[in-house]
Design a protein around this motif. Sequence first.
Motif, PDB file in Angstrom:
ATOM      1  N   ASP A 186      15.456 -52.767   1.651  1.00 11.67           N
ATOM      2  CA  ASP A 186      14.614 -52.809   2.842  1.00 11.67           C
ATOM      3  C   ASP A 186      15.456 -52.713   4.115  1.00 11.67           C
ATOM      4  O   ASP A 186      15.060 -52.071   5.090  1.00 11.67           O
ATOM      5  CB  ASP A 186      13.789 -54.096   2.855  1.00 11.67           C
ATOM      6  N   ARG A 187      16.612 -53.345   4.090  1.00  2.36           N
ATOM      7  CA  ARG A 187      17.517 -53.258   5.244  1.00  2.36           C
ATOM      8  C   ARG A 187      18.025 -51.826   5.409  1.00  2.36           C
ATOM      9  O   ARG A 187      18.146 -51.320   6.534  1.00  2.36           O
ATOM     10  CB  ARG A 187      18.696 -54.223   5.063  1.00  2.36           C
ATOM     11  N   HIS A 188      18.304 -51.191   4.281  1.00  6.73           N
ATOM     12  CA  HIS A 188      18.728 -49.787   4.332  1.00  6.73           C
ATOM     13  C   HIS A 188      17.660 -48.925   4.989  1.00  6.73           C
ATOM     14  O   HIS A 188      17.964 -48.050   5.807  1.00  6.73           O
ATOM     15  CB  HIS A 188      19.018 -49.257   2.924  1.00  6.73           C
ATOM     16  N   GLU A 189      16.404 -49.155   4.643  1.00  2.00           N
ATOM     17  CA  GLU A 189      15.326 -48.346   5.214  1.00  2.00           C
ATOM     18  C   GLU A 189      15.226 -48.550   6.726  1.00  2.00           C
ATOM     19  O   GLU A 189      15.004 -47.585   7.473  1.00  2.00           O
ATOM     20  CB  GLU A 189      14.000 -48.683   4.531  1.00  2.00           C
ATOM     21  N   VAL A 190      15.407 -49.770   7.186  1.00  2.00           N
ATOM     22  CA  VAL A 190      15.400 -50.018   8.628  1.00  2.00           C
ATOM     23  C   VAL A 190      16.545 -49.266   9.295  1.00  2.00           C
ATOM     24  O   VAL A 190      16.351 -48.569  10.306  1.00  2.00           O
ATOM     25  CB  VAL A 190      15.501 -51.523   8.932  1.00  2.00           C
ATOM     26  N   ARG A 191      17.725 -49.368   8.741  1.00  2.00           N
ATOM     27  CA  ARG A 191      18.881 -48.683   9.333  1.00  2.00           C
ATOM     28  C   ARG A 191      18.729 -47.169   9.262  1.00  2.00           C
ATOM     29  O   ARG A 191      19.135 -46.446  10.182  1.00  2.00           O
ATOM     30  CB  ARG A 191      20.169 -49.123   8.620  1.00  2.00           C
ATOM     31  N   ARG A 192      18.149 -46.679   8.180  1.00  2.00           N
ATOM     32  CA  ARG A 192      17.930 -45.230   8.052  1.00  2.00           C
ATOM     33  C   ARG A 192      17.027 -44.726   9.170  1.00  2.00           C
ATOM     34  O   ARG A 192      17.314 -43.693   9.802  1.00  2.00           O
ATOM     35  CB  ARG A 192      17.299 -44.910   6.692  1.00  2.00           C
ATOM     36  N   LEU A 193      15.960 -45.460   9.447  1.00  2.00           N
ATOM     37  CA  LEU A 193      15.028 -45.028  10.482  1.00  2.00           C
ATOM     38  C   LEU A 193      15.605 -45.213  11.886  1.00  2.00           C
ATOM     39  O   LEU A 193      15.343 -44.394  12.778  1.00  2.00           O
ATOM     40  CB  LEU A 193      13.707 -45.768  10.334  1.00  2.00           C
ATOM     41  N   CYS A 194      16.407 -46.246  12.078  1.00  2.00           N
ATOM     42  CA  CYS A 194      17.094 -46.388  13.364  1.00  2.00           C
ATOM     43  C   CYS A 194      17.995 -45.179  13.607  1.00  2.00           C
ATOM     44  O   CYS A 194      18.014 -44.610  14.717  1.00  2.00           O
ATOM     45  CB  CYS A 194      17.912 -47.675  13.403  1.00  2.00           C
ATOM     46  N   ALA A 195      18.721 -44.779  12.573  1.00  2.00           N
ATOM     47  CA  ALA A 195      19.595 -43.614  12.692  1.00  2.00           C
ATOM     48  C   ALA A 195      18.781 -42.348  12.891  1.00  2.00           C
ATOM     49  O   ALA A 195      19.191 -41.433  13.626  1.00  2.00           O
ATOM     50  CB  ALA A 195      20.487 -43.498  11.459  1.00  2.00           C
TER      51      ALA A 195
END
Length: 228
Positions: free
Chosen positions: A92-101
């Motif tokens: 879930d943290r990866h998905e947040v960071r992916r969308l921030c990027a």
Amino acid sequence: MNTNTQTTRLYHSTLSPFCRKVRLVLAEKKIEVELVEEKYWENPPDLKRRNPAGKLPVLRHRGHMLAESQAIVEYLDEVVADPALMPRQPLDRHEVRRLCAWFDDKFNSEVTQPIMNERVWKKITRSGYPDSRAVKDGLRAIKEHIDYLTTLLEARRWLAGNAISLADFTAAAHFSCLDYISDVDWDRSEAVRDWYATIKSRPAFRSVLADQVPGIHPAPHYAELDFG
């Protein structure tokens, strides 16, 4: 206590999505901050001292100078735990960071930067006339991004999942800059429009919606929570 070193201060530019992202997270975390507008294009002498990269935003917090918007907001989420804007699970943290990027890299290069450069920054810095082709390319690209977000929101309450996160504030920061100059087709997606209306209605958005840039007036609906 030396209040000068303890004051939380954000060196920023009003219509920068990266600065707005930090402002929104500070407000969501209820951290009082002093805003200092910087004309970064004039290469102020203290900017590189605060951030060797010579970029905004720069946040002074607890006596430390912090740079790079994503690093700043993740830091803030760690030092002020409530409300949490990063999920606990690694995927879930990866998905947040992916969308921030996605927004800070892809959306910025395809949409925010070309439109804002041509329609705002050239005027502010008096560096030439807008390139209509670049603006049209940005307006065409934003439609594809809105369509992508629509697919995300069909299965999620917020962009990265069922809880609000840094991804939402990152996206909202970019959209809010474009919305200031009325360059978002909100009729294209009811889901995206409703998502933005919801986050725009949060107390954290009040300061951003009150922004006024000399010589550049906001769209009539910009500060209206229901788009007028």
